[in-house]
Scaffold this active site. Structure first.
Site, PDB file in Angstrom:
ATOM      1  N   HIS A  30      -2.898  57.097   2.297  1.00 17.67           N
ATOM      2  CA  HIS A  30      -1.478  57.649   3.193  1.00 17.67           C
ATOM      3  C   HIS A  30      -1.805  57.294   4.748  1.00 17.67           C
ATOM      4  CE1 HIS A  30       1.629  60.353   4.169  1.00 17.67           C
ATOM      5  NE2 HIS A  30       0.882  60.666   5.097  1.00 17.67           N
ATOM      6  N   GLU A  31      -3.107  57.670   5.095  1.00 17.28           N
ATOM      7  CA  GLU A  31      -3.290  57.683   6.624  1.00 17.28           C
ATOM      8  C   GLU A  31      -3.507  55.951   7.013  1.00 17.28           C
ATOM      9  OE1 GLU A  31      -2.958  60.110   8.545  1.00 17.28           O
ATOM     10  OE2 GLU A  31      -2.706  61.626   6.969  1.00 17.28           O
ATOM     11  N   HIS A  34      -0.199  54.922   7.876  1.00 19.21           N
ATOM     12  CA  HIS A  34       0.131  55.134   9.294  1.00 19.21           C
ATOM     13  C   HIS A  34      -0.674  54.319  10.111  1.00 19.21           C
ATOM     14  CE1 HIS A  34       2.578  58.590   8.219  1.00 19.21           C
ATOM     15  NE2 HIS A  34       1.430  59.334   7.859  1.00 19.21           N
TER      16      HIS A  34
END
Length: 444
Positions: A30-31, A34
């Protein structure tokens, strides 16, 4: 007493490790979504952290980003240049324009939107890829009904089927595929034994074998009544409350009739023989065929494959990916409909679980094999991606809602409005976490 305590501690450690590994994979992806989309969009990341709190390990790459592992492995974050708070505002409104462009707050709207949306999107991609990988690894049933493996049967149950047999008919009723085989339960009377017509090495013959859907457990749900008494996949249920059963579908009315009272199952287990298990069914809300939800008493076991496992084939990459994407969508849609049903009161509060339940499920999945563990990782990844898209400030969906407002209104919300909404969002998230944890403790 000491051995029991050691066993409990070992089980707890395994649960914690499995939970941390699963969470780290999901949060890391997920990170990274980003981070990488932000980098492609010209936004500089100062820190990429897996975990919170004191640093355990860190290194700085050639772009100036510090990659670190922190002491509290319950999440992670990417800190972009200029991040000052949960609303990702730029610290200095008089920053040099070239440097301001590298901050999240100073980047163009499209870059901010893409960077924030990338986290949940990467969760969905991870889920689809993991689902596809597990499907490809385990294989899918061949179109023809060909026996792959034969499971052990209790004493007195004859099974003359052999690996490689192609099933043509059961009880005189033709079989044209796996779906038609299992639909025979609608027309074929239940019996301990059936006459199966098979093709073996080119010859057609009739053999004696168990019913098409015998009461053999193929799976046990985590945190279920069956799991609590150590029922296992492969166990065969011989009787319920002293009454013999011949088919797995006979189990449901017997459990429903108990209405939550303890139920005694007579079970045969390979290598151990017969034993009685007393368990208490638990009421759960399940999707109904006509839409909506219905309450049912469950013990948490699944059946279906009986004593034979299908012969499988390895799907091609596009077929596996298509199935993985469909499974991901099913998780997202199930999460959405479940949340709506909970808000509207169609289902009870106990359907929402917290970190304790998720950790227990992760431990059970890891104990039952790598395939089940990674399948759970995919389910959680899709679910977390969906939750992050909810339009709640402090979640990715809240940032995307702010950006959508900016695109429509031509200006961002005021700093005061964003501060108030962010505080409200934080309170909602904390309440949701507390609600889930309280369910973990009370809904057992």
């Amino acid at each position: 007493m000491i051995q029991e305590l050691v066993g409990q501690m070992g089980g707890l450690a395994w649960t914690v490790v499995a939970f941390i590994v699963a969470l780290s994979i999901i949060v890391g992806v997920h990170e990274y979504g980003h981070y990488i989309v932000g980098r492609w969009s010209g936004i500089r990341a100062e820190v990429f952290s897996l975990g919170f709190g004191p640093r355990l390990f860190a290194r700085r790459d050639r772009r100036g980003t510090v990659w670190q592992v922190a002491a509290i492995p319950l999440g992670g974050y990417v800190r972009f240049l200029g991040d000052a708070d949960a609303a990702s505002m730029t610290r200095d409104g008089h920053m040099d324009p070239a440097l301001a462009r590298q901050t999240l707050g100073g980047a163009p709207l499209w870059a901010r939107f893409a960077t924030v949306a990338a986290g949940p999107v990467f969760n969905f991609i991870l889920a689809a890829l993991v689902f596809a990988g597990v499907i490809a690894w385990q294989g899918i049933a061949t179109d023809r009904v060909v026996v792959g493996e034969i499971a052990p049967t209790p004493p007195g149950i004859v099974n003359e089927l052999r690996p490689g047999d192609e099933v043509l008919a059961v009880g005189g009723q033709p079989v044209n595929g796996w779906a038609t085989l299992f639909r025979l339960t609608e027309t074929l009377p239940a019996a301990p034994q059936q006459q199966w017509t098979v093709r073996r090495q080119g010859d057609e013959l009739t053999v004696t074998a168990p019913d098409v859907a015998p009461p053999r457990i193929s799976g046990v749900g985590p945190r279920s009544a069956a799991s609590a008494v150590d029922l296992r996949a492969g166990d065969v249920i011989l009787a319920v409350e002293g009454r013999p059963i011949n088919r797995f579908t006979d189990l449901r009315p017997a459990v429903e009739a108990a209405q939550g009272r303890p139920v005694t199952l007579r079970v045969w287990r390979e290598g151990e023989g017969e034993a009685d298990f007393v368990l208490v069914p638990r009421e759960q809300d399940l999707p109904s065929a006509g839409g909506g939800f219905e309450k049912r008493w469950l013990i948490g076991v699944t059946g279906g494959e009986g004593y034979i496992r299908p012969s499988t084939r390895t799907p091609g990459p596009f077929e596996a990916l298509s199935m993985g994407a469909q499974q991901t969508w099913d998780v997202i849609w199930g999460s959405l409909t479940g949340m709506v049903a909970m808000v509207t009161g169609q289902i009870g509060r106990c359907n929402l679980s917290g970190a304790i339940s998720i950790a227990e499920v992760a431990g059970d999945a890891a104990s039952s094999g790598a395939g089940n563990f990674f399948w759970l990782v995919a389910v959680l990844s899709a679910g977390i991606g969906f939750l992050n898209l909810l339009p709640i400030p402090v979640l990715d969906g809240g940032h995307l809602a702010f950006y959508t407002w900016e695109a429509v209104a031509g200006r961002p919300p005021s700093a005061r409005a964003m501060d108030i909404l962010t505080r409200i969002g934080m309170a909602l998230v904390l309440m949701l976490m507390f609600f889930g944890l309280s369910n973990d403790i009370l809904c057992r």
